[in-house]
Design a protein around this motif. Structure first.
Motif, PDB file in Angstrom:
ATOM      1  N   UNK A 146       0.845  -1.189   0.000  1.00  0.00           N
ATOM      2  CA  UNK A 146       0.000   0.000   0.000  1.00  0.00           C
ATOM      3  C   UNK A 146       0.885   1.244   0.000  1.00  0.00           C
ATOM      4  N   UNK A 147       0.322   2.348  -0.439  1.00  0.00           N
ATOM      5  CA  UNK A 147       1.097   3.585  -0.530  1.00  0.00           C
ATOM      6  C   UNK A 147       1.626   4.031   0.831  1.00  0.00           C
ATOM      7  N   UNK A 195      -3.439  -2.487   9.744  1.00  0.00           N
ATOM      8  CA  UNK A 195      -2.155  -2.567   9.056  1.00  0.00           C
ATOM      9  C   UNK A 195      -2.315  -2.259   7.577  1.00  0.00           C
ATOM     10  N   UNK A 196      -3.325  -2.850   6.921  1.00  0.00           N
ATOM     11  CA  UNK A 196      -3.525  -2.597   5.492  1.00  0.00           C
ATOM     12  C   UNK A 196      -3.984  -1.160   5.265  1.00  0.00           C
ATOM     13  N   UNK A 197      -4.826  -0.664   6.127  1.00  0.00           N
ATOM     14  CA  UNK A 197      -5.410   0.668   5.941  1.00  0.00           C
ATOM     15  C   UNK A 197      -4.380   1.779   6.154  1.00  0.00           C
ATOM     16  N   UNK A 198      -3.545   1.629   7.201  1.00  0.00           N
ATOM     17  CA  UNK A 198      -2.624   2.713   7.551  1.00  0.00           C
ATOM     18  C   UNK A 198      -1.189   2.438   7.144  1.00  0.00           C
ATOM     19  N   UNK A 199      -0.871   1.185   6.836  1.00  0.00           N
ATOM     20  CA  UNK A 199       0.494   0.857   6.457  1.00  0.00           C
ATOM     21  C   UNK A 199       1.408   0.614   7.633  1.00  0.00           C
ATOM     22  N   UNK A 200       0.976   1.038   8.826  1.00  0.00           N
ATOM     23  CA  UNK A 200       1.789   0.881  10.037  1.00  0.00           C
ATOM     24  C   UNK A 200       0.863   0.549  11.197  1.00  0.00           C
ATOM     25  N   UNK A 201       1.303  -0.379  12.030  1.00  0.00           N
ATOM     26  CA  UNK A 201       0.546  -0.730  13.233  1.00  0.00           C
ATOM     27  C   UNK A 201       1.509  -0.701  14.411  1.00  0.00           C
ATOM     28  N   UNK A 207       4.830  -2.704  13.244  1.00  0.00           N
ATOM     29  CA  UNK A 207       4.706  -3.588  12.093  1.00  0.00           C
ATOM     30  C   UNK A 207       4.354  -2.756  10.869  1.00  0.00           C
ATOM     31  N   UNK A 208       5.038  -3.045   9.731  1.00  0.00           N
ATOM     32  CA  UNK A 208       4.791  -2.360   8.465  1.00  0.00           C
ATOM     33  C   UNK A 208       4.219  -3.356   7.470  1.00  0.00           C
ATOM     34  N   UNK A 209       3.510  -2.804   6.483  1.00  0.00           N
ATOM     35  CA  UNK A 209       2.999  -3.682   5.435  1.00  0.00           C
ATOM     36  C   UNK A 209       1.502  -3.583   5.274  1.00  0.00           C
ATOM     37  N   UNK A 210       0.874  -4.711   4.934  1.00  0.00           N
ATOM     38  CA  UNK A 210       1.471  -6.028   4.688  1.00  0.00           C
ATOM     39  C   UNK A 210       1.979  -6.140   3.253  1.00  0.00           C
ATOM     40  N   UNK A 211       2.793  -7.140   3.048  1.00  0.00           N
ATOM     41  CA  UNK A 211       3.267  -7.488   1.712  1.00  0.00           C
ATOM     42  C   UNK A 211       2.221  -8.406   1.080  1.00  0.00           C
TER      43      UNK A 211
END
Length: 873
Positions: A146-147, A195-201, A207-211
């Motif tokens: 994600x961006x 995680x998917x919505x913000x890119x960081x949790x 945690x970054x991502x997800x891939x």
């Protein structure tokens, strides 16, 4: 002749009653159906969806996937739906951090519907053919980011790096093939995936991502005890009210069905609760709309009874002669019943076709000008018409027992009180009405739980307002003889023909005037009560919108926002930064609203009755003068002394309480603090998460239109008010009141006209004799005006007083939200005195015109023909 007029009046009363009641029933059904449809169509996916989560491995994923999809299909079998799935892997250490004790992490994930809700910013989606499905450490996994995640990880499309598994220590080579952006319109789909919505949790680890990788790649390389999820996405557009509870029960059963074959499966859904609440809201809305229906039923029944009594009085000598010549009660009853059916049955046929026209004329019903009536509509029309026929025939059947001699003896006697007053039935009705209204205030709606545990309409509660109006009017009739005797004593001592004779006529035959007086009293009361309920409802919608918004405009803060960025908006007079966060207090979560205390009086919208202190005083008390953080809290938190923000406990001092906090959801516990004081006492940055704006005047549309061009969430008080007012379930009562209001006035005018005309025609010989003695038109008009003004004035005053009393007892309990819950802030009764005054003047003007027309008609007839006819002997 009087008889054709009375029969025409009876036909008009039955047609009006049948058409109006069919229209009200049609309106109630259409409003609740439209309300249900709008509620389910606008409900967020987080509420309507059902999510199943489970830990899976590659060897059992197919079995669990099939089981979950089958049970979801069974649970949602009655509505169209689809099932989307996704899964996340275990954690992997970010490049170069595998040796750290607390490294930054990333995860691999797969979503089978991601491409439907996201747009590529750069590169391409990883395909199954291009993605690695091998298991060796040397195989490269192609993934998308994600961006926000790409920016946080400082990776672009085409970039490559290696990550190391936290559990197995395996190295995975990753190539980023593309960068995507989630569509803002589909944010509900990812509401639970931070995680998917913000890119960081951020938690114990960052945690970054997800891939994001294709499904086959994920199952082949990462499905080792990972978390998988399945989401049911239903299409509820075709749902009707009858489908709500069955669908709720069916969806609830999904969890039980999965327990046997999938012990690790967890089911979460808000749909059953929403459907159950919506079913209750629809039932409450329909039952509340029954209140004006029953009021109109009582009025229509009395208007028809009054007409039937006049018709029976006109024919009583004829019926007595038939009785003396051998006609039995059964035969006379059959004649009366047959005549009533001939009048009523055409109304039953015409009403279903006229009802949509009536709804279209008053507006706001959403029904077409013409529609083919159904069986249920005809059943209602026939039922109402038959009931009207019984009411029309009943006085004639009762009068058939009298002989000619008994009728002659009773004809000249005037009764001061009717049978109901003499029997004390009005006092008994008062007790029943008081009990019904007490229950309405206690339960908050005309709905109670049945013995089987379901909800049902309580007939006693729903009839309470109608009974209150009826018994109030009946009690008012007890004043007619007293007031008429008092006026008779006053006028007897003064010169003046019209006043003395008119008051004497009312005093001698007060029972004759009681009928139209009660009819007018109830009609005026229904009209005034409708105006009061409508005004209260509108004011309540405004109050709810102001409370939910908290300010004229509320804007979600974006990165880099400053007050200067909003100062140039049209009409903005004051800007206040606000930090809103969930905090812990008193063993539960609360809404913490930290704002600039100096700006609070200018920006925050708080109804004065929500606190014992003015808002300016509360704002001044938020300035710290000691180690504890001064706060204003909702009443349930008044005894608390510690507030936990994040992981930091903050000592507080409660300097004021409010019954509900503006800008927070209804019923929530909330804390208000000064923003700078929170930053000092809590030692947290507390950056602005929202901007609250005050706008000059009441028009926020220009500023809202300017904000709409920015990519930010805006709550506008005007739009929120329109949304609340357009809710069919909350606003359905308003349309029913309008329809009942129009019908009530029509019944009042029709009943008064018929009673006055028949009364005047029965006394033609009396007026002819007065004319022969030299009484002129002005004196004749004055005589009729005195008689009828007594009825009009007493009815207007009694009707308004009765409406105010009933409104104070009933209206705050029937104005509810669209979810059939109590309103926050609480309902405040609004009596629109200018509107009620205009109503009284309009009714009085119409009735004065009627009296004038009757006087002109009587004056045109010469005394000779009338005196020779002997009709009145």
């Amino acid at each position: 002749m009087s008889e054709p007029l009375l029969l025409a009046a009876a036909f008009g009363s039955i047609l009006l009653a049948t058409t109006t009641l069919v229209a009200l029933m049609t309106y109630a059904a259409s409003v609740t159906d439209r309300g249900v449809r709008q509620a389910v169509e606008t409900a967020s996916l987080t509420v309507t969806s059902t999510t199943v989560t489970s830990s899976v491995r590659a060897n059992d994923y197919a079995r669990i996937d099939t089981m979950v999809r089958d049970e979801i299909d069974r649970g949602y079998a009655s509505v169209p739906h689809r099932v989307v799935s996704g899964a996340k892997s275990d954690s992997y250490a970010m490049p170069g951090q595998e040796g750290r004790e607390r490294p930054d992490l990333t995860r691999f994930a797969t979503y089978d519907d991601l491409q439907e809700h996201a747009d590529l910013v750069a590169g391409a989606w990883p395909s199954e053919s291009a993605a690695s499905t091998g298991t060796g450490d040397g195989a490269t996994v192609k993934a998308a980011l994600s961006e926000p995640a790409a920016e946080a990880m400082r990776v672009a499309a085409g970039g490559a790096f290696e990550v190391v598994g936290r559990l197995d220590g395996r190295t995975v080579k990753v190539e980023v093939t593309g960068v995507f952006r989630l569509r803002a319109s589909d944010r509900d789909r990812w509401a639970g995936d931070e995680l998917l919505r913000d890119g960081t949790q951020v938690g114990d680890y960052t945690t970054y991502g997800p891939l994001v990788v294709p499904a086959k790649t994920f199952l082949g390389r990462f499905a080792t005890g990972v978390s998988a999820s399945w989401m049911a996405v239903p299409d509820l557009g075709g749902l009707t009210r009858e489908d709500l509870r069955p669908l709720a029960a069916s969806v609830t059963g999904i969890a039980g069905a999965l327990k046997g074959g999938c012990t690790g499966c967890t089911v979460s859904t808000g749909l059953p609760g929403m459907l159950t609440q919506l079913d209750r809201a629809a039932l409450v809305a329909r039952s509340t709309m029954l209140i004006p229906v029953l009021q109109l039923l009582v009025l229509a029944a009395y208007a028809l009874t009054l007409t039937a009594r006049l018709l029976t009085d006109h024919r009583r000598m004829e019926i007595a002669l038939l009785r003396s010549r051998g006609a039995g009660s059964v035969r006379l009853a059959a004649l009366a019943g047959g005549e009533a059916l001939l009048v009523a049955l055409p109304c039953a046929i015409a009403a279903p076709y006229l009802a949509p026209l009536l709804l279209a004329l008053i507006g706001g019903s959403g029904t077409p000008l013409w529609q083919a009536p159904g069986v249920a509509t005809f059943a209602v029309a026939v039922g109402v018409a038959l009931a009207c026929a019984v009411l029309l025939a009943l006085p004639a059947v009762r009068g058939a027992r009298r002989t000619y001699v008994e009728e002659q003896g009773a004809r000249g006697r005037g009764e001061r009180q009717g049978l109901i007053q003499r029997a004390g039935a009005d006092l008994a009705l008062l007790v029943v009405a008081a009990l019904a209204i007490w229950q309405l205030q206690r339960y908050g709606a005309p709905v109670t739980e049945t013995t089987s545990g379901d909800l049902g309409i309580d007939p006693l509660i729903v009839t309470g307002p109608a009974l209150a109006l009826l018994c109030g009017g009946l009690l008012g009739l007890r004043l007619v003889p007293l007031i008429s005797r008092l006026l008779e004593r006053v006028t007897a001592r003064r010169p003046g023909f019209a006043a003395a004779v008119g008051v004497r006529q009312v005093s001698r035959r007060s029972a004759r005037y009681s009928g139209p007086a009660l009819l007018l009293t109830m009609a005026v009361a229904i009209g005034a009560l409708s105006l009061a309920t409508t005004a209260t409802w509108r004011q309540s919608q405004d109050d709810q919108a102001r409370h939910l918004s908290g300010a004229d405009l509320r804007v979600t803060a974006a990165q880099g926002d400053t007050a200067d960025g909003y100062a140039s908006l049209p009409g903005v007079t004051s800007i206040m930064p606000v930090h809103r966060v969930r905090a812990a207090m008193g063993g539960g979560d609360v809404d913490l609203v930290a704002a600039d205390a100096a700006k609070l009086p200018e920006v925050m919208l708080m109804r004065p009755d929500l606190s014992d202190l003015p808002l300016a005083t509360l704002a001044a008390r938020l300035v710290p003068n000691g180690p504890a953080l001064p706060v204003v809290v909702t009443d349930d938190l008044a005894k608390e002394r510690t507030l936990t923000v994040g992981t930091s406990p903050v000592p507080i001092e409660v300097v004021g309480t409010v019954r509900a906090m503006p800008g927070t959801p209804a019923g929530s516990s909330a804390v208000l603090a000064d923003l700078s004081a929170l930053r000092t006492a809590g030692k947290v940055p507390a950056a602005a998460t929202e901007w609250w704006l005050a706008v000059s005047g009441d028009d926020t549309s220009a500023a809202a239109a300017a904000l709409a061009k920015r990519d930010t969430d805006v709550i506008e008080i005007g739009a929120l008010t329109r949304q609340l007012r357009d809710d069919p379930l909350a606003g359905g009562l308003r349309g029913a009141l309008l329809l009942g209001f129009v019908a009530a006035l029509a019944f009042a005018v029709l009943g008064f006209l018929v009673n006055a005309a028949v009364s005047a025609r029965e006394r033609r010989s009396e007026f002819a004799l007065l004319g022969a003695l030299g009484v002129g038109f002005r004196q004749m008009l004055g005589l009729l005006a005195v008689e009828q003004s007594f009825v009009i004035a007493l009815s207007l005053v009694a009707g308004v007083l009765l409406a105010v009393i009933v409104a104070m007892a009933v209206v705050p309990s029937i104005v509810l939200t669209g979810q059939a819950t109590a309103v926050t802030p609480s309902v405040m009764l609004d009596i629109p005195w200018p509107g009620i005054a205009a109503l009284g003047l309009a009714v009085a003007a119409v009735l004065v015109v009627v009296v004038y027309g009757l006087a002109r008609s009587l004056h045109r007839r010469g005394p000779g023909g009338v005196l020779r006819s002997g009709e009145d002997r």
